[in-house]
Design a protein around this motif. Sequence first.
Motif, PDB file in Angstrom:
ATOM      1  N   ILE A 215       7.146   0.253   4.444  1.00  0.00           N
ATOM      2  CA  ILE A 215       6.584   0.113   3.101  1.00  0.00           C
ATOM      3  C   ILE A 215       5.122  -0.316   3.182  1.00  0.00           C
ATOM      4  O   ILE A 215       4.258   0.208   2.463  1.00  0.00           O
ATOM      5  CB  ILE A 215       7.392  -0.904   2.281  1.00  0.00           C
ATOM      6  CG1 ILE A 215       8.826  -0.412   2.083  1.00  0.00           C
ATOM      7  CG2 ILE A 215       6.730  -1.164   0.938  1.00  0.00           C
ATOM      8  CD1 ILE A 215       8.938   0.916   1.393  1.00  0.00           C
ATOM      9  N   SER A 216       4.823  -1.255   4.062  1.00  0.00           N
ATOM     10  CA  SER A 216       3.435  -1.742   4.187  1.00  0.00           C
ATOM     11  C   SER A 216       2.487  -0.621   4.574  1.00  0.00           C
ATOM     12  O   SER A 216       1.387  -0.509   4.025  1.00  0.00           O
ATOM     13  CB  SER A 216       3.367  -2.867   5.233  1.00  0.00           C
ATOM     14  OG  SER A 216       4.119  -3.983   4.821  1.00  0.00           O
ATOM     15  N   ARG A 217       2.909   0.223   5.512  1.00  0.00           N
ATOM     16  CA  ARG A 217       2.046   1.339   5.929  1.00  0.00           C
ATOM     17  C   ARG A 217       1.856   2.336   4.802  1.00  0.00           C
ATOM     18  O   ARG A 217       0.767   2.900   4.635  1.00  0.00           O
ATOM     19  CB  ARG A 217       2.633   2.013   7.171  1.00  0.00           C
ATOM     20  CG  ARG A 217       2.472   1.210   8.451  1.00  0.00           C
ATOM     21  CD  ARG A 217       2.772   2.066   9.661  1.00  0.00           C
ATOM     22  NE  ARG A 217       4.172   2.457   9.676  1.00  0.00           N
ATOM     23  CZ  ARG A 217       5.137   1.782  10.291  1.00  0.00           C
ATOM     24  NH1 ARG A 217       4.836   0.657  10.925  1.00  0.00           N
ATOM     25  NH2 ARG A 217       6.377   2.202  10.274  1.00  0.00           N
ATOM     26  N   ALA A 218       2.919   2.577   4.019  1.00  0.00           N
ATOM     27  CA  ALA A 218       2.801   3.510   2.898  1.00  0.00           C
ATOM     28  C   ALA A 218       1.834   2.975   1.848  1.00  0.00           C
ATOM     29  O   ALA A 218       1.079   3.739   1.239  1.00  0.00           O
ATOM     30  CB  ALA A 218       4.176   3.764   2.281  1.00  0.00           C
ATOM     31  N   VAL A 219       1.832   1.655   1.639  1.00  0.00           N
ATOM     32  CA  VAL A 219       0.885   1.046   0.701  1.00  0.00           C
ATOM     33  C   VAL A 219      -0.536   1.193   1.232  1.00  0.00           C
ATOM     34  O   VAL A 219      -1.463   1.540   0.485  1.00  0.00           O
ATOM     35  CB  VAL A 219       1.232  -0.441   0.474  1.00  0.00           C
ATOM     36  CG1 VAL A 219       0.122  -1.140  -0.311  1.00  0.00           C
ATOM     37  CG2 VAL A 219       2.561  -0.577  -0.269  1.00  0.00           C
ATOM     38  N   GLU A 220      -0.727   0.957   2.529  1.00  0.00           N
ATOM     39  CA  GLU A 220      -2.052   1.079   3.131  1.00  0.00           C
ATOM     40  C   GLU A 220      -2.577   2.514   3.030  1.00  0.00           C
ATOM     41  O   GLU A 220      -3.777   2.733   2.862  1.00  0.00           O
ATOM     42  CB  GLU A 220      -1.995   0.650   4.598  1.00  0.00           C
ATOM     43  CG  GLU A 220      -1.726  -0.845   4.793  1.00  0.00           C
ATOM     44  CD  GLU A 220      -1.477  -1.191   6.248  1.00  0.00           C
ATOM     45  OE1 GLU A 220      -1.503  -0.258   7.092  1.00  0.00           O
ATOM     46  OE2 GLU A 220      -1.249  -2.377   6.548  1.00  0.00           O
ATOM     47  N   ARG A 221      -1.693   3.495   3.120  1.00  0.00           N
ATOM     48  CA  ARG A 221      -2.112   4.900   3.027  1.00  0.00           C
ATOM     49  C   ARG A 221      -2.313   5.341   1.585  1.00  0.00           C
ATOM     50  O   ARG A 221      -2.757   6.463   1.345  1.00  0.00           O
ATOM     51  CB  ARG A 221      -1.067   5.806   3.699  1.00  0.00           C
ATOM     52  CG  ARG A 221      -0.993   5.684   5.207  1.00  0.00           C
ATOM     53  CD  ARG A 221      -0.172   6.811   5.812  1.00  0.00           C
ATOM     54  NE  ARG A 221       1.225   6.745   5.405  1.00  0.00           N
ATOM     55  CZ  ARG A 221       2.226   6.297   6.185  1.00  0.00           C
ATOM     56  NH1 ARG A 221       1.954   5.847   7.400  1.00  0.00           N
ATOM     57  NH2 ARG A 221       3.458   6.297   5.732  1.00  0.00           N
ATOM     58  N   GLY A 222      -1.975   4.492   0.630  1.00  0.00           N
ATOM     59  CA  GLY A 222      -2.119   4.846  -0.769  1.00  0.00           C
ATOM     60  C   GLY A 222      -0.965   5.657  -1.317  1.00  0.00           C
ATOM     61  O   GLY A 222      -1.040   6.189  -2.427  1.00  0.00           O
ATOM     62  N   GLU A 223       0.136   5.744  -0.551  1.00  0.00           N
ATOM     63  CA  GLU A 223       1.296   6.498  -1.014  1.00  0.00           C
ATOM     64  C   GLU A 223       2.171   5.683  -1.957  1.00  0.00           C
ATOM     65  O   GLU A 223       2.957   6.250  -2.726  1.00  0.00           O
ATOM     66  CB  GLU A 223       2.128   6.953   0.182  1.00  0.00           C
ATOM     67  CG  GLU A 223       1.432   7.937   1.091  1.00  0.00           C
ATOM     68  CD  GLU A 223       2.264   8.259   2.312  1.00  0.00           C
ATOM     69  OE1 GLU A 223       2.749   9.401   2.408  1.00  0.00           O
ATOM     70  OE2 GLU A 223       2.452   7.368   3.168  1.00  0.00           O
TER      71      GLU A 223
END
Length: 212
Positions: free
Chosen positions: A143-151
């Motif tokens: 989830i954290s990576r998806a937030v960082e990617r703007g997804e």
Amino acid sequence: MTSEKRRTPAGAAVLRGDITRAIRRALMQELAAVGYGRLSIEAVARRAGVSKTAIYRRWNSKLDLVLETVVAAAGNKLPALDTGSLRSDLALLFQVVAVALGHPLASQIIPDLLAEAARNPTIDQTLQQLLRTKQQEICGRLISRAVERGELPAGTDPDAAVDLIVGPLYWRLAITRAPLTPSYLDLLVESVAAGLTADLAASRPQEVPAPR
């Protein structure tokens, strides 16, 4: 000065790793065969080809043996779930979980332990702690990576997101006992991704068509 070979102190327990591994394998097989309620140290010892003493040198009770072995098995590292997109991360996660849960031992042991947890507070507490730790370790980073990617939006609730990811797998495994087929996993990826990204889509300003 004469050199002396270092000796193991008298009375010190030297626990052979091959015996420990044999006991763990036997425990998983016996647990799958008879369930926690009918599990006995004697049966595990027979299956492992060791004495009961060998088991009690490592674990104090049946409960300790089961919990330590299950925690150790769950601690196996998953491949890094960082494929570059939310949908691909979810697809890889579901594929890995499907293979793990599809193993005959896992498909028999996990539902039994979940049922036993409802009757045994110690098992329940240990499993809950284990599940929270693994969920945060795996799904939290996803989830954290998806937030960082703007997804995903920055305000995405990680606990709710984890429930959305893990919930269908738990339902399929423990309640309906239905197989995790490739077509089901593909549908699950799209459904979970759509659910997670719904808030982001709603928060984006809608384009107004230019007047003609």
